[in-house]
Motif scaffolding. Structure first.
Motif, PDB file in Angstrom:
ATOM      1  N   LYS A 194     -39.694 -47.489  43.716  1.00 23.78           N
ATOM      2  CA  LYS A 194     -39.481 -48.181  44.984  1.00 23.78           C
ATOM      3  C   LYS A 194     -38.194 -47.697  45.650  1.00 23.78           C
ATOM      4  CE  LYS A 194     -41.824 -52.441  43.571  1.00 23.78           C
ATOM      5  NZ  LYS A 194     -41.660 -53.902  43.322  1.00 23.78           N
ATOM      6  N   LEU A 195     -38.231 -47.623  46.963  1.00 24.52           N
ATOM      7  CA  LEU A 195     -37.063 -47.268  47.759  1.00 24.52           C
ATOM      8  C   LEU A 195     -37.037 -48.172  48.979  1.00 24.52           C
ATOM      9  CD1 LEU A 195     -34.653 -45.305  48.266  1.00 24.52           C
ATOM     10  CD2 LEU A 195     -36.237 -43.904  49.593  1.00 24.52           C
ATOM     11  N   GLY A 196     -35.998 -48.988  49.085  1.00 24.23           N
ATOM     12  CA  GLY A 196     -35.918 -49.911  50.199  1.00 24.23           C
ATOM     13  C   GLY A 196     -37.033 -50.935  50.171  1.00 24.23           C
ATOM     14  N   GLU A 197     -37.445 -51.382  51.347  1.00 23.71           N
ATOM     15  CA  GLU A 197     -38.448 -52.442  51.428  1.00 23.71           C
ATOM     16  C   GLU A 197     -39.880 -51.924  51.509  1.00 23.71           C
ATOM     17  OE1 GLU A 197     -37.514 -55.006  54.649  1.00 23.71           O
ATOM     18  OE2 GLU A 197     -35.641 -55.732  53.776  1.00 23.71           O
ATOM     19  N   ALA A 198     -40.059 -50.692  51.968  1.00 20.79           N
ATOM     20  CA  ALA A 198     -41.427 -50.232  52.198  1.00 20.79           C
ATOM     21  C   ALA A 198     -41.708 -48.819  51.692  1.00 20.79           C
ATOM     22  CB  ALA A 198     -41.741 -50.288  53.695  1.00 20.79           C
ATOM     23  N   ASP A 199     -40.683 -48.107  51.242  1.00 16.43           N
ATOM     24  CA  ASP A 199     -40.862 -46.705  50.867  1.00 16.43           C
ATOM     25  C   ASP A 199     -40.954 -46.527  49.354  1.00 16.43           C
ATOM     26  OD1 ASP A 199     -40.454 -46.428  53.583  1.00 16.43           O
ATOM     27  OD2 ASP A 199     -38.388 -45.734  53.358  1.00 16.43           O
ATOM     28  N   ARG A 200     -41.335 -45.330  48.950  1.00 13.78           N
ATOM     29  CA  ARG A 200     -41.323 -44.949  47.537  1.00 13.78           C
ATOM     30  C   ARG A 200     -40.797 -43.528  47.399  1.00 13.78           C
ATOM     31  NH1 ARG A 200     -43.973 -48.250  43.947  1.00 13.78           N
ATOM     32  NH2 ARG A 200     -45.577 -49.646  44.768  1.00 13.78           N
ATOM     33  N   ILE A 201     -40.132 -43.285  46.265  1.00 18.20           N
ATOM     34  CA  ILE A 201     -39.820 -41.922  45.863  1.00 18.20           C
ATOM     35  C   ILE A 201     -40.933 -41.481  44.920  1.00 18.20           C
ATOM     36  CG2 ILE A 201     -38.238 -40.424  44.622  1.00 18.20           C
ATOM     37  CD1 ILE A 201     -35.964 -42.262  45.458  1.00 18.20           C
ATOM     38  N   VAL A 202     -41.578 -40.387  45.252  1.00 20.89           N
ATOM     39  CA  VAL A 202     -42.726 -39.894  44.498  1.00 20.89           C
ATOM     40  C   VAL A 202     -42.356 -38.582  43.813  1.00 20.89           C
ATOM     41  CG1 VAL A 202     -45.158 -39.236  44.608  1.00 20.89           C
ATOM     42  CG2 VAL A 202     -44.250 -40.923  46.221  1.00 20.89           C
ATOM     43  N   THR A 203     -42.567 -38.530  42.500  1.00 17.89           N
ATOM     44  CA  THR A 203     -42.353 -37.296  41.741  1.00 17.89           C
ATOM     45  C   THR A 203     -43.704 -36.646  41.498  1.00 17.89           C
ATOM     46  OG1 THR A 203     -40.414 -38.232  40.643  1.00 17.89           O
ATOM     47  CG2 THR A 203     -41.400 -36.280  39.644  1.00 17.89           C
ATOM     48  N   MET A 204     -43.831 -35.378  41.917  1.00 25.17           N
ATOM     49  CA  MET A 204     -45.110 -34.673  41.835  1.00 25.17           C
ATOM     50  C   MET A 204     -44.945 -33.342  41.115  1.00 25.17           C
ATOM     51  SD  MET A 204     -46.247 -35.260  45.819  1.00 25.17           S
ATOM     52  CE  MET A 204     -44.544 -35.053  46.392  1.00 25.17           C
ATOM     53  N   LEU A 205     -46.005 -32.907  40.449  1.00 23.93           N
ATOM     54  CA  LEU A 205     -46.060 -31.565  39.895  1.00 23.93           C
ATOM     55  C   LEU A 205     -47.008 -30.766  40.784  1.00 23.93           C
ATOM     56  CD1 LEU A 205     -45.130 -29.698  37.614  1.00 23.93           C
ATOM     57  CD2 LEU A 205     -47.127 -30.408  36.303  1.00 23.93           C
ATOM     58  N   THR A 206     -46.480 -29.747  41.441  1.00 29.50           N
ATOM     59  CA  THR A 206     -47.265 -29.010  42.415  1.00 29.50           C
ATOM     60  C   THR A 206     -47.725 -27.661  41.867  1.00 29.50           C
ATOM     61  OG1 THR A 206     -45.391 -27.859  43.423  1.00 29.50           O
ATOM     62  CG2 THR A 206     -45.869 -30.077  44.234  1.00 29.50           C
ATOM     63  N   ARG A 207     -48.724 -27.109  42.536  1.00 33.97           N
ATOM     64  CA  ARG A 207     -49.291 -25.837  42.109  1.00 33.97           C
ATOM     65  C   ARG A 207     -48.297 -24.690  42.273  1.00 33.97           C
ATOM     66  NH1 ARG A 207     -54.596 -23.609  41.939  1.00 33.97           N
ATOM     67  NH2 ARG A 207     -55.485 -25.533  42.790  1.00 33.97           N
ATOM     68  N   ARG A 208     -47.608 -24.633  43.420  1.00 36.15           N
ATOM     69  CA  ARG A 208     -46.763 -23.475  43.714  1.00 36.15           C
ATOM     70  C   ARG A 208     -45.259 -23.763  43.732  1.00 36.15           C
ATOM     71  NH1 ARG A 208     -51.089 -23.221  47.097  1.00 36.15           N
ATOM     72  NH2 ARG A 208     -49.940 -24.278  48.762  1.00 36.15           N
ATOM     73  N   HIS A 209     -44.867 -25.019  43.873  1.00 40.45           N
ATOM     74  CA  HIS A 209     -43.451 -25.347  44.027  1.00 40.45           C
ATOM     75  C   HIS A 209     -42.861 -26.092  42.832  1.00 40.45           C
ATOM     76  CE1 HIS A 209     -44.838 -24.639  48.170  1.00 40.45           C
ATOM     77  NE2 HIS A 209     -43.596 -24.254  48.419  1.00 40.45           N
ATOM     78  N   GLY A 210     -43.586 -26.155  41.721  1.00 43.20           N
ATOM     79  CA  GLY A 210     -43.067 -26.847  40.550  1.00 43.20           C
ATOM     80  C   GLY A 210     -42.966 -28.341  40.767  1.00 43.20           C
ATOM     81  N   LYS A 211     -41.966 -28.946  40.156  1.00 39.66           N
ATOM     82  CA  LYS A 211     -41.777 -30.390  40.292  1.00 39.66           C
ATOM     83  C   LYS A 211     -41.016 -30.692  41.579  1.00 39.66           C
ATOM     84  CE  LYS A 211     -39.199 -32.805  37.328  1.00 39.66           C
ATOM     85  NZ  LYS A 211     -38.873 -33.497  36.057  1.00 39.66           N
ATOM     86  N   VAL A 212     -41.534 -31.641  42.340  1.00 41.27           N
ATOM     87  CA  VAL A 212     -40.951 -31.992  43.635  1.00 41.27           C
ATOM     88  C   VAL A 212     -40.779 -33.506  43.704  1.00 41.27           C
ATOM     89  CG1 VAL A 212     -41.363 -32.055  46.126  1.00 41.27           C
ATOM     90  CG2 VAL A 212     -41.941 -30.004  44.821  1.00 41.27           C
ATOM     91  N   ARG A 213     -39.633 -33.941  44.203  1.00 40.31           N
ATOM     92  CA  ARG A 213     -39.390 -35.367  44.481  1.00 40.31           C
ATOM     93  C   ARG A 213     -39.315 -35.543  45.984  1.00 40.31           C
ATOM     94  NH1 ARG A 213     -34.515 -37.054  43.013  1.00 40.31           N
ATOM     95  NH2 ARG A 213     -35.079 -39.215  42.578  1.00 40.31           N
ATOM     96  N   ALA A 214     -40.049 -36.525  46.473  1.00 36.64           N
ATOM     97  CA  ALA A 214     -40.116 -36.716  47.922  1.00 36.64           C
ATOM     98  C   ALA A 214     -40.203 -38.191  48.266  1.00 36.64           C
ATOM     99  CB  ALA A 214     -41.321 -35.974  48.497  1.00 36.64           C
ATOM    100  N   VAL A 215     -39.781 -38.521  49.476  1.00 35.98           N
ATOM    101  CA  VAL A 215     -39.879 -39.886  49.983  1.00 35.98           C
ATOM    102  C   VAL A 215     -41.198 -40.039  50.724  1.00 35.98           C
ATOM    103  CG1 VAL A 215     -38.881 -41.624  51.514  1.00 35.98           C
ATOM    104  CG2 VAL A 215     -37.383 -40.110  50.213  1.00 35.98           C
ATOM    105  N   ALA A 216     -41.971 -41.047  50.330  1.00 35.00           N
ATOM    106  CA  ALA A 216     -43.197 -41.403  51.043  1.00 35.00           C
ATOM    107  C   ALA A 216     -42.889 -42.684  51.820  1.00 35.00           C
ATOM    108  CB  ALA A 216     -44.351 -41.616  50.076  1.00 35.00           C
ATOM    109  N   LYS A 217     -42.716 -42.546  53.120  1.00 34.58           N
ATOM    110  CA  LYS A 217     -42.253 -43.661  53.940  1.00 34.58           C
ATOM    111  C   LYS A 217     -43.381 -44.623  54.287  1.00 34.58           C
ATOM    112  CE  LYS A 217     -38.347 -41.158  55.918  1.00 34.58           C
ATOM    113  NZ  LYS A 217     -37.629 -40.753  57.151  1.00 34.58           N
ATOM    114  N   GLY A 218     -43.081 -45.926  54.120  1.00 31.24           N
ATOM    115  CA  GLY A 218     -44.008 -46.976  54.518  1.00 31.24           C
ATOM    116  C   GLY A 218     -45.212 -47.164  53.623  1.00 31.24           C
TER     117      GLY A 218
END
Length: 243
Positions: free
Chosen positions: A15-39
């Motif tokens: 969880k991030l803030g009131e409505a967002d999430r930090i998502v950790t993903m394993l991608t095909r070409r960019h390896g492990k990526v952490r990103a904010v998924a807003k709302g």
């Protein structure tokens, strides 16, 4: 901000803030990526259900200074929906994504092999192709092998003497001969060694025909081996359904 797109498997969210999430993903070409998924935590979010662990998605992201930002998401395989219906599948999948997260330690580190292996393992779980615990144990062995920690189940891991051998040393690379065997080494049954070899090589005819007691013995050795070489505990393994 640079924009990029990739196929990704969601490993975990926070969880991030009131409505967002930090998502950790394993991608095909960019390896492990952490990103904010807003709302995504709002009930009106169109992508919230796609940003859940085990989902295989086509994701578009903006590259940020500290965290990337999710721009668009399309579902490729709804693994999470199928896996969440069964406790054994869910606990096995949870242990898989936790292991993958720990093995791919650095963000943007090339991880095509780990991505492909996790993709295949989650697909096998969702389709119920084999017993969930066997799929998990095969994944653990093969992911450790990809990371450079492939165990030996036949020849001596210490001196290379041809096997089969009867002893197994977690910290010594697997099977060891009587000369190299340290005090207190495990002594699995020959059937357990055969199962371990089958899980590592993907010989499902042997793995599926194995007995429950040998599966449990193999699972204990695999869990110990993986956590020893990861140098950290995989907490999800304690919840895996081994019945």
């Amino acid at each position: 901000m640079p924009l990029y797109r990739d196929d990704a498997i969601v490993l975990r969210t926070h969880k991030l803030g009131e409505a967002d999430r930090i998502v950790t993903m394993l991608t095909r070409r960019h390896g492990k990526v952490r990103a904010v998924a807003k709302g995504v935590r709002r009930t009106s979010s169109r992508i919230g259900s796609r940003m859940e662990p085990f989902m295989l998605v086509d994701v578009q992201l903006y590259e940020g200074r500290n965290l990337d930002v999710v721009s668009q998401v399309e579902t490729k395989e709804p693994y999470a929906r199928r896996i969440a219906e069964d406790y054994a599948l869910f606990t096995a999948a949870t242990a898989m994504v936790e292991t993958a997260d720990k093995l791919v330690d650095h963000e943007r580190e090339p991880a095509w092999g780990q991505y492909r292996l996790l993709h295949g393992a989650l697909g096998a779980l969702s389709r119920r192709e084999h017993d969930a615990s066997l799929v998990l144990d095969s994944f653990l062995l093969r992911s450790m092998a990809l990371a450079g920690y492939e165990p030996s189940f036949s020849d001596c891991a210490s001196c290379g003497r041809p096997g089969p051998h009867r002893a197994f040393v977690v910290g010594g690379g697997g099977a060891v001969c009587e000369t190299c065997r340290p005090p207190g080494a495990a002594a699995p049954a020959p059937e357990t060694f055969s199962l371990l070899e089958a899980l590592l090589s993907g010989d499902w005819s042997v793995a599926d025909a194995s007995e429950v007691r040998h599966r449990r013995d193999a699972a204990g050795l695999i869990a110990a081996y993986a956590q020893f070489h990861l140098e950290r505990k995989v907490r999800s393994l304690g919840h895996v359904d081994r019945s």
